[in-house]
Design a protein around this motif. Structure first.
Motif, mmCIF file in Angstrom:
data_model
loop_
_atom_site.group_PDB
_atom_site.id
_atom_site.type_symbol
_atom_site.label_atom_id
_atom_site.label_comp_id
_atom_site.label_asym_id
_atom_site.label_seq_id
_atom_site.Cartn_x
_atom_site.Cartn_y
_atom_site.Cartn_z
ATOM 1 N N SER A 27 0.835 -1.212 0.000
ATOM 2 C CA SER A 27 0.000 0.000 0.000
ATOM 3 C C SER A 27 0.862 1.252 0.000
ATOM 4 O O SER A 27 0.567 2.233 -0.704
ATOM 5 C CB SER A 27 -0.927 -0.016 1.215
ATOM 6 N N LEU A 28 1.942 1.227 0.786
ATOM 7 C CA LEU A 28 2.845 2.382 0.825
ATOM 8 C C LEU A 28 3.535 2.586 -0.521
ATOM 9 O O LEU A 28 3.727 3.731 -0.962
ATOM 10 C CB LEU A 28 3.881 2.195 1.934
ATOM 11 N N GLN A 29 3.891 1.482 -1.175
ATOM 12 C CA GLN A 29 4.482 1.613 -2.510
ATOM 13 C C GLN A 29 3.460 2.190 -3.486
ATOM 14 O O GLN A 29 3.814 2.985 -4.370
ATOM 15 C CB GLN A 29 5.000 0.266 -3.006
ATOM 16 N N SER A 30 2.196 1.818 -3.312
ATOM 17 C CA SER A 30 1.138 2.393 -4.150
ATOM 18 C C SER A 30 1.050 3.896 -3.943
ATOM 19 O O SER A 30 0.832 4.666 -4.894
ATOM 20 C CB SER A 30 -0.209 1.736 -3.833
ATOM 21 N N VAL A 31 1.228 4.315 -2.684
ATOM 22 C CA VAL A 31 1.217 5.761 -2.385
ATOM 23 C C VAL A 31 2.377 6.456 -3.091
ATOM 24 O O VAL A 31 2.216 7.554 -3.649
ATOM 25 C CB VAL A 31 1.294 5.977 -0.863
ATOM 26 N N ILE A 32 3.552 5.818 -3.080
ATOM 27 C CA ILE A 32 4.714 6.398 -3.757
ATOM 28 C C ILE A 32 4.437 6.559 -5.247
ATOM 29 O O ILE A 32 4.709 7.609 -5.849
ATOM 30 C CB ILE A 32 5.960 5.513 -3.540
ATOM 31 N N ILE A 33 3.864 5.509 -5.856
ATOM 32 C CA ILE A 33 3.543 5.581 -7.280
ATOM 33 C C ILE A 33 2.495 6.673 -7.522
ATOM 34 O O ILE A 33 2.551 7.418 -8.516
ATOM 35 C CB ILE A 33 3.042 4.219 -7.783
ATOM 36 N N GLU A 41 4.810 12.180 -13.440
ATOM 37 C CA GLU A 41 5.812 11.251 -13.978
ATOM 38 C C GLU A 41 5.158 10.047 -14.674
ATOM 39 O O GLU A 41 5.680 9.564 -15.675
ATOM 40 C CB GLU A 41 6.723 10.750 -12.847
ATOM 41 N N VAL A 42 4.022 9.552 -14.134
ATOM 42 C CA VAL A 42 3.297 8.418 -14.705
ATOM 43 C C VAL A 42 1.802 8.706 -14.615
ATOM 44 O O VAL A 42 1.375 9.658 -13.945
ATOM 45 C CB VAL A 42 3.619 7.092 -13.966
ATOM 46 N N GLY A 43 1.008 7.847 -15.262
ATOM 47 C CA GLY A 43 -0.435 8.019 -15.192
ATOM 48 C C GLY A 43 -1.001 7.476 -13.881
ATOM 49 O O GLY A 43 -0.431 6.584 -13.258
ATOM 50 N N TRP A 44 -2.161 7.993 -13.484
ATOM 51 C CA TRP A 44 -2.807 7.549 -12.246
ATOM 52 C C TRP A 44 -3.221 6.082 -12.310
ATOM 53 O O TRP A 44 -3.319 5.408 -11.292
ATOM 54 C CB TRP A 44 -4.039 8.411 -11.960
ATOM 55 N N SER A 45 -3.468 5.589 -13.497
ATOM 56 C CA SER A 45 -3.904 4.196 -13.609
ATOM 57 C C SER A 45 -2.842 3.223 -13.095
ATOM 58 O O SER A 45 -3.172 2.149 -12.573
ATOM 59 C CB SER A 45 -4.237 3.865 -15.072
ATOM 60 N N VAL A 46 -1.568 3.580 -13.225
ATOM 61 C CA VAL A 46 -0.496 2.709 -12.731
ATOM 62 C C VAL A 46 -0.612 2.560 -11.220
ATOM 63 O O VAL A 46 -0.493 1.452 -10.675
ATOM 64 C CB VAL A 46 0.888 3.275 -13.120
ATOM 65 N N ALA A 47 -0.897 3.676 -10.534
ATOM 66 C CA ALA A 47 -0.963 3.659 -9.071
ATOM 67 C C ALA A 47 -2.130 2.802 -8.573
ATOM 68 O O ALA A 47 -1.961 1.932 -7.717
ATOM 69 C CB ALA A 47 -1.073 5.081 -8.536
ATOM 70 N N TRP A 48 -3.340 3.049 -9.121
ATOM 71 C CA TRP A 48 -4.480 2.311 -8.564
ATOM 72 C C TRP A 48 -4.487 0.847 -8.998
ATOM 73 O O TRP A 48 -4.938 -0.027 -8.271
ATOM 74 C CB TRP A 48 -5.806 3.014 -8.864
#
Length: 363
Positions: A27-33, A41-48
């Protein structure tokens, strides 16, 4: 005392705690992304998507352990499948978001460190080869699309935060190892104490605390071998409490046991530092008087024990109680066996009894 069920329940709680830690880390790595998505830097779709796949898979393992379904499996810790799935997810997103490739490779390295919890040497080698092959495929698949983080203050702060969280995960692993080392050290101390106790019980009489017959005879054999090499004499004394059966009949067996223990305490206080004392059997005891002890010196040493026993105050154990001993002393003759030496001491002991008891006779 902790039962097997208690130990299993404790281990199950530990498994659940470690799996929930994996959920938190993902979950914390997801927050970083997500922060990198916020920084553009990247799209939001990568994070969720990473959160759904990564944290979701870890949560699935946590649910399996919470429901106890893992207990039916050969590997109830589920460490191998958790590590394997986590590595695959990291490498998959390395391909999907190659601009953050450093984050995913570092996450693979951190995840791999969790294998130290229980992997064998063979499993480590196999995991190393598989992770190496999988990472090579992922990097090859993402070739030509790699990028790098921005150099803005925000990007650098996010990178530092990721690094800081990775250090936290490694610290958690180190804490687990530290706890295991502490437990192992404590177990080793308990094991050493248990071994010492076992050795004590194996070599000493449990009632009196004196050496037992088996250990004394081994000691006697060793002393005979030493005496033959050095050409130095030694003596033994066979001691027998006079009329001990009468003590048991008149005062009871509990008093008899007290007499045996008290006798050993008196004898131990009366012998020389180099002498060894053992319970030979029943109310019979044996003294090893060595090294370089002549029969005259052995007789004096044995008489010291006899006189101390005769002068001892036995009334505090039982009013009217009197305890004496008879002793037979023998000195090792050239080429004599231990059995022959003991037999001569036994003959001298019977001579002491025939002469009226409460005396020492030298063979």
């Amino acid at each position: 005392m902790q039962t097997a069920a208690d130990r299993e329940a404790k281990l199950q709680r530990h498994r659940l705690r470690m799996t929930l830690l994996s959920v938190a880390n993902t979950s914390l790595q997801s927050v970083i992304i997500g922060l990198y998505a916020w920084a553009g830097e990247v799209g939001w779709s990568v994070a969720w998507r990473f959160f759904l796949v990564g944290a979701g898979s870890s949560a699935m393992f946590a649910l399996i352990i919470w429901r106890g379904l893992n207990l039916r499996l050969k590997d109830p810790g589920l460490l191998l499948p958790q590590i394997a799935l986590s590595v695959l997810i990291q490498l998959l997103f390395l391909v999907l978001a190659p601009k953050l490739w450093v984050l995913f490779l570092v996450a693979v390295l951190v995840t791999y460190n969790f294998a130290m919890m229980s992997f064998s040497a063979r499993q480590f080698t196999l995991a190393w080869l598989l992770v190496g092959a999988a990472s090579a495929l992922a990097l090859f698949a993402a070739r030509g699309r790699f990028g790098h983080f921005g150099t803005s203050g925000v990007s650098i702060a996010i990178l530092w935060l990721f690094f800081f969280l990775c250090i936290r995960q490694l610290t958690a692993i180190g804490t687990q190892f530290s706890s295991l080392r502490t437990q192992l050290s404590e177990k080793n101390k308990q094991l050493s104490a248990s071994l010492e106790r076992i050795q004590e019980l194996a070599s000493h009489d449990d009632l009196t605390g004196a050496l037992n017959r088996r250990s004394f005879m081994q000691l006697l054999a060793d002393e005979r071998a030493r005496a033959q090499r050095a050409g130095q004499p030694f003596c033994i004394a066979l001691l027998d409490i006079d009329h001990f059966k009468t003590v048991n009949d008149r005062f009871g067996h509990l008093i008899g046991d007290a007499v045996l223990k008290e006798f050993c305490a008196v004898a131990a206080a009366s012998i020389r530092v180099t002498d060894r004392f053992a319970r030979y059997g029943g109310e019979e005891f044996m003294l090893l008087l060595a090294p370089s002890t002549s029969s005259d010196v052995a007789r004096v040493a044995t008489e010291r024990v006899r006189q101390a026993l005769e002068a001892h105050d036995w009334d505090r154990i039982a009013p009217g109680l009197r305890v004496t001993l008879s002793a037979g002393v023998s000195q090792l003759a050239p080429d004599e066996s231990v059995e022959q030496l003991v037999r001569r001491a036994d003959e001298a002991l019977y001579a002491a009894k025939d002469a009226g008891r409460n005396r020492t006779v030298v063979a």
